[in-house]
Design a protein around this motif. Structure first.
Motif, PDB file in Angstrom:
ATOM      1  N   LYS A  57       0.831  -1.206   0.000  1.00  0.00           N
ATOM      2  CA  LYS A  57       0.000   0.000   0.000  1.00  0.00           C
ATOM      3  C   LYS A  57       0.860   1.249   0.000  1.00  0.00           C
ATOM      4  O   LYS A  57       0.551   2.234  -0.690  1.00  0.00           O
ATOM      5  N   HIS A  58       1.956   1.230   0.754  1.00  0.00           N
ATOM      6  CA  HIS A  58       2.847   2.394   0.818  1.00  0.00           C
ATOM      7  C   HIS A  58       3.422   2.721  -0.554  1.00  0.00           C
ATOM      8  O   HIS A  58       3.380   3.887  -0.997  1.00  0.00           O
ATOM      9  N   VAL A  59       3.976   1.710  -1.237  1.00  0.00           N
ATOM     10  CA  VAL A  59       4.559   1.938  -2.562  1.00  0.00           C
ATOM     11  C   VAL A  59       3.485   2.386  -3.544  1.00  0.00           C
ATOM     12  O   VAL A  59       3.704   3.306  -4.345  1.00  0.00           O
ATOM     13  N   THR A  60       2.312   1.768  -3.487  1.00  0.00           N
ATOM     14  CA  THR A  60       1.212   2.147  -4.376  1.00  0.00           C
ATOM     15  C   THR A  60       0.787   3.587  -4.141  1.00  0.00           C
ATOM     16  O   THR A  60       0.569   4.350  -5.100  1.00  0.00           O
ATOM     17  N   ASN A  61       0.663   3.979  -2.888  1.00  0.00           N
ATOM     18  CA  ASN A  61       0.291   5.362  -2.574  1.00  0.00           C
ATOM     19  C   ASN A  61       1.312   6.353  -3.117  1.00  0.00           C
ATOM     20  O   ASN A  61       0.955   7.426  -3.628  1.00  0.00           O
ATOM     21  N   MET A  62       2.594   6.008  -3.024  1.00  0.00           N
ATOM     22  CA  MET A  62       3.618   6.902  -3.556  1.00  0.00           C
ATOM     23  C   MET A  62       3.520   7.010  -5.070  1.00  0.00           C
ATOM     24  O   MET A  62       3.622   8.104  -5.636  1.00  0.00           O
ATOM     25  N   ILE A  63       3.305   5.889  -5.736  1.00  0.00           N
ATOM     26  CA  ILE A  63       3.189   5.895  -7.195  1.00  0.00           C
ATOM     27  C   ILE A  63       2.024   6.774  -7.636  1.00  0.00           C
ATOM     28  O   ILE A  63       2.111   7.513  -8.624  1.00  0.00           O
ATOM     29  N   LEU A  64       0.933   6.728  -6.870  1.00  0.00           N
ATOM     30  CA  LEU A  64      -0.272   7.478  -7.229  1.00  0.00           C
ATOM     31  C   LEU A  64      -0.284   8.893  -6.659  1.00  0.00           C
ATOM     32  O   LEU A  64      -1.230   9.649  -6.881  1.00  0.00           O
TER      33      LEU A  64
END
Length: 323
Positions: free
Chosen positions: A56-63
């Protein structure tokens, strides 16, 4: 003094997968640390929760979304190349700031960097040959004159690619930062400086890195073959290009009036994907055509790769910073 939390943020294309699969598990076991990475197994609820939080952390950063603080067991080694934004250098600093929010100032950050000519070539092959759609380097490596966040296909904003800036983003945000050159990993000396494992473990790591079987990427002949196949199928409207792919949009920046075939049929994509799985198999391609490495012509793209490599050569093999 032991570091409670050690975070390996990549870079991708710099032995991250090998480190996650074999090296970090060995180190963690030998020094009594908890280990979690893309390759680590899920053995209990703690593993599952932390993996979910990291995803979730990496996904949030990407978005570009807000991130939350993540709590790890005391004495943990964490590895995830997605933490570095290695595919999109324009977000280096934003990711660094959000990693600070998630992991805290006291985390020890490990950054592995690789010679730019090799790193950028590997990034291109990964994003534009193995992943789809197929793209030419000039539609992937973009500069301030033609870059936009709104291109539908993979892009790499070359003007933001500076190791010195990436290092500085982490150096000023975290208590400890260690930078290692990819080319110096195999003797395990620099890893031993960080983790303080014994010589027996060092020898095991050297053997692991020495005997690694690197997954060969698709070669130049395979790439050419794919382009031909793509053009043939394009004649019947079966190709990977979307209506507004990078090539079309970049050409419009220069007042080009070329027309592009428009395809949006899911069944056609499935058919081509099935065919692609056969013809993008490096083993198959090598047997039929022989292997020749894909090499991006950086000069043609007006990318001063010699300057980037020279700047890299001036960086020490091992650097450690503390605040």
């Amino acid at each position: 003094m032991k570091d409670d939390l050690i975070i390996h943020i990549g870079l991708g294309k710099a032995a991250s997968s090998s480190m996650q699969a074999k090296v970090f598990p060995l180190i963690s076991k030998s020094i009594g640390y908890y280990h979690i990475s893309n390759k680590s197994s899920i053995n209990n609820q703690i593993d599952l929760n932390l993996k979910n939080q990291m995803t979730k952390h990496v996904t949030n950063m990407i978005l570009g979304l807000d991130v939350n603080k993540i709590s790890f067991p005391k004495n943990s080694i964490v590895s995830n190349e997605g933490l570095s934004s290695y595919r999109q250098p324009q977000f280096y600093e934003e990711f660094a700031e959000k990693n600070l929010q998630a992991f805290g100032f006291n985390a020890h950050i490990i950054l592995v960097i690789r010679k730019p000519s090799d790193f950028l070539n590997s990034i291109y092959v990964q994003c534009c040959v193995h992943e789809k759609p197929l793209q030419e380097p000039e539609h992937f490596f973009l500069n301030k004159e033609n870059f936009s966040l709104r291109y539908p296909d993979n892009t790499f904003f070359i003007d933001f690619f500076k190791y010195e800036k990436l290092i500085d983003h982490y150096k000023k945000r975290f208590k400890k930062l260690t930078v290692i050159k990819y080319e110096s990993l195999k003797d395990a000396e620099n890893l031993q400086k960080i983790f303080n494992f014994d010589d027996k473990v060092k020898k095991e790591i050297i053997m692991i890195l020495k005997n690694l079987k690197v997954n060969r990427s698709l070669g130049k002949k395979g790439q050419t073959f794919l382009k031909i196949i793509n053009k043939i199928f394009g004649l019947i409207g079966l190709n990977y290009k979307s209506k507004y792919n990078n090539k079309v949009l970049i050409s419009r920046l220069h007042d080009s009036n070329k027309n592009e075939t428009i395809i949006a049929n899911k069944l056609k994509y499935r058919i081509l994907s099935m065919i692609s799985k056969i013809f993008t198999n490096p083993v198959f391609i090598d047997k039929v055509f022989g292997y020749k490495k894909i090499s991006v012509n950086f000069e043609k793209l007006n990318i001063n790769i010699k300057k980037l490599d020279k700047e890299y050569d001036d960086i020490e093999d091992y650097q450690h910073f503390e605040n």
